[in-house]
Design a protein around this motif. Structure first.
Motif, PDB file in Angstrom:
ATOM      1  N   PRO A  68       0.800  -1.231   0.000  1.00 23.57           N
ATOM      2  CA  PRO A  68       0.000   0.000   0.000  1.00 23.57           C
ATOM      3  C   PRO A  68       0.831   1.279   0.000  1.00 23.57           C
ATOM      4  O   PRO A  68       0.288   2.341  -0.282  1.00 23.57           O
ATOM      5  CB  PRO A  68      -0.834  -0.111   1.284  1.00 23.57           C
ATOM      6  N   LEU A  69       2.135   1.171   0.272  1.00 20.42           N
ATOM      7  CA  LEU A  69       2.972   2.376   0.267  1.00 20.42           C
ATOM      8  C   LEU A  69       2.925   3.093  -1.079  1.00 20.42           C
ATOM      9  O   LEU A  69       3.061   4.311  -1.136  1.00 20.42           O
ATOM     10  CB  LEU A  69       4.427   2.013   0.583  1.00 20.42           C
TER      11      LEU A  69
ATOM     12  N   ILE B  81       0.071   5.256  -0.598  1.00 18.95           N
ATOM     13  CA  ILE B  81       0.153   6.153   0.555  1.00 18.95           C
ATOM     14  C   ILE B  81       1.150   7.274   0.323  1.00 18.95           C
ATOM     15  O   ILE B  81       0.864   8.442   0.591  1.00 18.95           O
ATOM     16  CB  ILE B  81       0.546   5.364   1.819  1.00 18.95           C
TER      17      ILE B  81
ATOM     18  N   LEU C  68      -0.058  10.050  -2.133  1.00 17.03           N
ATOM     19  CA  LEU C  68      -1.220  10.744  -1.566  1.00 17.03           C
ATOM     20  C   LEU C  68      -0.788  11.613  -0.400  1.00 17.03           C
ATOM     21  O   LEU C  68      -1.209  12.761  -0.277  1.00 17.03           O
ATOM     22  CB  LEU C  68      -2.272   9.730  -1.093  1.00 17.03           C
ATOM     23  N   GLY C  69       0.067  11.051   0.478  1.00 20.49           N
ATOM     24  CA  GLY C  69       0.527  11.824   1.622  1.00 20.49           C
ATOM     25  C   GLY C  69       1.238  13.082   1.184  1.00 20.49           C
ATOM     26  O   GLY C  69       0.995  14.171   1.716  1.00 20.49           O
TER      27      GLY C  69
ATOM     28  N   PHE D 177      -1.177  15.770  -0.099  1.00 24.83           N
ATOM     29  CA  PHE D 177      -1.938  16.530   0.890  1.00 24.83           C
ATOM     30  C   PHE D 177      -1.031  17.277   1.853  1.00 24.83           C
ATOM     31  O   PHE D 177      -1.462  18.210   2.515  1.00 24.83           O
ATOM     32  CB  PHE D 177      -2.883  15.606   1.664  1.00 24.83           C
ATOM     33  N   LEU D 178       0.224  16.865   1.932  1.00 27.03           N
ATOM     34  CA  LEU D 178       1.152  17.551   2.828  1.00 27.03           C
ATOM     35  C   LEU D 178       1.603  18.886   2.227  1.00 27.03           C
ATOM     36  O   LEU D 178       1.782  19.867   2.952  1.00 27.03           O
ATOM     37  CB  LEU D 178       2.369  16.650   3.068  1.00 27.03           C
TER      38      LEU D 178
ATOM     39  N   LEU E 254      -0.363  22.020   2.970  1.00 23.67           N
ATOM     40  CA  LEU E 254      -0.303  22.378   4.390  1.00 23.67           C
ATOM     41  C   LEU E 254       1.014  23.065   4.738  1.00 23.67           C
ATOM     42  O   LEU E 254       1.048  23.998   5.528  1.00 23.67           O
ATOM     43  CB  LEU E 254      -0.457  21.129   5.255  1.00 23.67           C
TER      44      LEU E 254
ATOM     45  N   TYR F  18      -0.083  24.118  -5.825  1.00 21.92           N
ATOM     46  CA  TYR F  18      -1.125  23.282  -6.395  1.00 21.92           C
ATOM     47  C   TYR F  18      -0.558  22.376  -7.477  1.00 21.92           C
ATOM     48  O   TYR F  18      -0.993  21.247  -7.648  1.00 21.92           O
ATOM     49  CB  TYR F  18      -2.254  24.144  -6.960  1.00 21.92           C
TER      50      TYR F  18
END
Lengths: 112, 143, 504
Positions: free
Chosen positions: C6-7, C10, C13-14, C17-18, C21, C112
């Protein structure tokens, strides 16, 4: 059977809109109509006559329930549809800013 | 867009709080009733959108609002991913592992980690929909 | 080992979204995050490739074990083919990510850009890994929605129009795919690919399967821009920012188009003669018409985009030949050879077409134009770009010892052995026309004298743009080594055997 046929007709209505309309917004509406007809079709796949909503309720005995998987399918597809429609509208508005028209015949810088 | 009449403004001021609460209810009962994070998030976003429509765009400092809601969106989805990954780092290396105890079906505190997922999805969907709406509104006013 | 699978979803995606932020705090680090993450994924994928060997590892998300042998929950599958695709997706992604750092500086909203870029890679990784049909649809939509936004990223007239066209056609394609998945669920009662295959293979020969397959060909064909459905590709791929063009042409149309067709048709359905002919026809048409349309182009990226259609035609033709041979019950060796040629060409195409788009981006970055008639004499001004683009051009035209030669050779040998002499002849002719077309590019852009005076102050691009081009050029040569016995088994034959194992 008639409901499946109606879904198909709705799909064709949407396709007709996408293919024949010249207005960007109407094309987006056509795409949305196609989408919704597919959602109806997917929901119909899982429908069982007389089935209850697929929620576990300990107080009632488990009876006949409709297939929950297509419903999850439809919900996910709706979320995706929201994203695509929002993006399409955003692009359409920006195109309107550039060309001052929604007419696709006048928006044709790319050819060949 | 200056906003609507005083009647509409007052009514929406009263209503939007209730709509917000109703959205929260839908999010929190996502594992028990139809609905859940997405539907509840849409309702929560609706309460804010209603305020913007009724009061006109001068009511909020929209650019700031949009930045905040984008930030919330990123944070919501990132927490969701962290929760999903959480199982991977703990004793059982399984992605999307239901870490918490199941509880009795039908009660509010049951279904393990699913209500927590629902809360984060609710935050993320509400923030995302609000960002989309505000982006359209800001774009319209930029003329 | 299993928990590494699954990495691949993950990590990107991580990162996606990071970045929004943390962009305010550490923009410098955020710029390097996507390429670093992809480097990590390349390493993991290589590691797993050697570890997995010829088997397939199935990972059950959420730990849902099958009940009564009926799989519930989502499965991720890592086997020779999907890991090879992951390697190629992430290598091209890493290079495009590095190339973006100087290139994308002039645009607003950089955060973005990197976020969407990671999201696109996450979607592609998911499509490649997934063992569940609906999950495939979701990841496919994640990657294409990100690509819609990235095509329109410059938000000038061309880009917006291309993106709109891409979105409408892509939207129709998604709907057709969704419809075919719904039909599959209706017909078989399951969405797990292995389970669907079991039901379809044991069931009676029905026309429903053919109906589903036709919708899938049209849907995924639209995503892969095969010839009757190609209208969006030249616009979208030429208007996007160059690193994104490299991603779209290099890996996106493969991961969500051709790979999905190969995986679903070989592992899920009975291969019938009708659908084999449909795929071969589409492939041959794309191969021939794509290159014919490319001849008349004077926009460098548009020309490359049409060549993408043509080269993907090679892959589809090879797959179609393999399917016809299997459906007719012919020699397994020939089918395996054709399939190996097709897959090899798919991997090679990612390397050289990615490189060519990066070259086009570098030329555009230095000179501000990509019109062939306005360029010229760049060989002296931009030595690195010129040298690497020469390598890529030789590779795509099929000149030894570059990788494109070997894959085309294998496809042609397989076509001759399978007695498809006409297709073999067409493949040779298309290859020659490709060579002519790229000689035009080399001459007009790099070799002639400068045609406009403003080109004189064009400089070589920054180091971060040169590095990806050099690495990709080395890759164009090094991928020829995949034919050496020993290396071949790990990289290529495992992938072919995965596709054929279900049939034989």
């Amino acid at each position: 059977m008639i409901t499946y046929l109606l879904c198909f007709i709705l799909f064709l209505v949407g396709l007709y809109g996408v293919l024949t309309r010249k207005n960007l917004i109407k094309i987006i509406i056509g795409l949305s109509v196609m989408e919704y007809s597919l959602y109806l079709f997917l929901a119909l796949i899982g429908y069982i006559d007389g089935g209850a909503a697929p929620i576990i309720d300990p107080s009632k005995p488990a009876g006949l329930v409709v297939d929950p998987l297509p419903q999850a399918f439809v919900l996910t597809a709706i979320v995706i549809g929201l994203a695509t429609t929002a993006l399409l509208l955003a692009i359409a508005i920006r195109l309107y800013k550039k060309y001052n028209t929604f007419d696709i015949d006048k928006i044709n810088t790319l050819k060949g | 867009m200056k906003g609507m009449t005083i009647i509409v403004k007052n009514v929406t001021a009263l209503l939007s709080g209730l709509i917000f609460l109703y959205g929260c209810y839908i999010v929190l009962h996502g594992h028990l009733t139809p609905g859940g994070g997405f539907a509840g998030g849409i309702i929560i976003a609706g309460s804010f959108i209603l305020l913007v429509i009724a009061n006109g765009i001068q009511y909020f400092r929209l650019n700031k609002e949009k930045e905040e809601s984008s930030l919330f969106e990123g944070a919501g989805i990132f927490c969701f991913l962290l929760l999903a990954t959480g199982g991977l780092f703990l004793a059982v290396p399984v992605f999307f592992k239901n870490l918490l105890p199941g509880g009795t079906p039908g009660e509010l505190l049951s279904a393990g980690i699913i209500p927590v997922y629902n809360i984060f999805i609710g935050i993320e969907v509400a923030a995302a929909l609000l960002s989309i709406f505000l982006a359209f509104v800001i774009f319209k006013t930029e003329d | 080992m299993d928990s590494l699978i699954p990495l691949f979803v993950i990590i990107p995606l991580g990162i996606a979204f990071l970045i929004p932020l943390t962009w305010r705090l550490i923009p410098g680090i955020c710029r390097f995050l996507p390429s670093t993450g992809m480097l990590a994924m390349v390493v993991i994928a290589f590691f797993m490739l050697f570890y997995v060997g010829g088997e397939a590892i199935t990972y059950k998300v959420g730990g849902w074990e099958p009940v009564d042998n009926i799989p519930i929950g989502i499965h991720l599958v890592a086997d020779g083919l999907s890991l090879m695709m992951l390697v190629i997706v992430n290598i091209v992604g890493m290079m495009a990510g590095l190339f973006s750092i100087p290139y994308i500086n002039k645009y607003t909203g950089e955060n973005y850009y990197y976020s969407l870029f990671s999201l696109m890679v996450a979607g592609m990784n998911g499509v490649v890994m997934t063992g569940d049909l609906f999950n495939l649809f979701v990841f496919l939509e994640v990657s294409v929605i990100a690509s819609y936004a990235l095509v329109a990223f410059g938000s000038s007239k061309d880009e917006l129009e291309a993106s709109f066209k891409y979105q409408v056609l892509g939207g129709i394609a998604s709907l057709l795919i969704l419809f075919s998945l719904g039909m599959t669920y209706w017909y078989t009662g399951t969405l797990n690919i292995a389970d669907v295959a079991k039901v379809i293979r044991t069931g009676s020969e029905g026309s429903t399967a053919l109906f589903i397959q036709l919708f899938m060909v049209v849907g995924f064909g639209l995503k892969a821009a095969m010839i009757p459905f190609h209208a969006w590709l030249p616009d979208a791929h030429s208007s996007a920012p160059s690193p994104i063009s490299a991603m779209l042409s290099g890996v996106l149309i493969k991961a969500i188009g051709v790979y999905a067709i190969l995986r679903l048709f070989f592992t899920m359905f009975n291969i019938t003669i009708e659908i084999s002919y449909v795929i071969t026809t589409i492939g041959v048409l794309s191969m021939v018409i794509g290159v014919l349309l490319a001849i008349g182009q004077w926009d460098m990226k548009r020309l490359l985009a049409y060549h993408s259609i043509s080269q993907m035609g090679y892959v589809m033709t090879a797959a179609g030949i393999a399917m016809i041979i299997i459906a007719k019950g012919g020699d397994r060796q020939v089918a395996a050879l054709a399939l190996a040629g097709g897959l090899f060409h798919m991997f090679n195409h990612a390397a050289f077409k990615g490189l060519l788009f990066l070259n086009a981006g570098a030329v555009e970055y230095s000179t501000g134009t990509r019109n062939l008639k306005e360029l010229g004499g760049m060989a002296d001004l931009m030595p690195v770009t010129s040298f690497t683009s020469m390598g890529a051009s030789l590779s795509i035209s099929g000149i030894p010892p570059f990788n494109g030669f070997f894959s085309k050779l294998i496809i042609i040998i397989a076509a001759v052995q399978g007695r498809f002499y006409f297709i073999a002849l067409l493949a040779v002719i298309v290859s020659i026309i490709t060579l002519a077309s790229f000689m035009k590019v080399q001459r007009y852009v790099f070799l002639d004298k400068a045609r406009t005076p403003k080109l004189a102050d064009a400089k070589e691009v920054p180091f971060l743009m040169c590095l990806p081009m050099i690495i990709m050029a080395i890759l164009c040569l090094a991928m020829s080594l995949m034919l050496i016995p020993g290396i071949r088994d790990t990289f290529l034959l495992n992938a072919v055997n995965i596709l054929l194992s279900v049939i034989y």
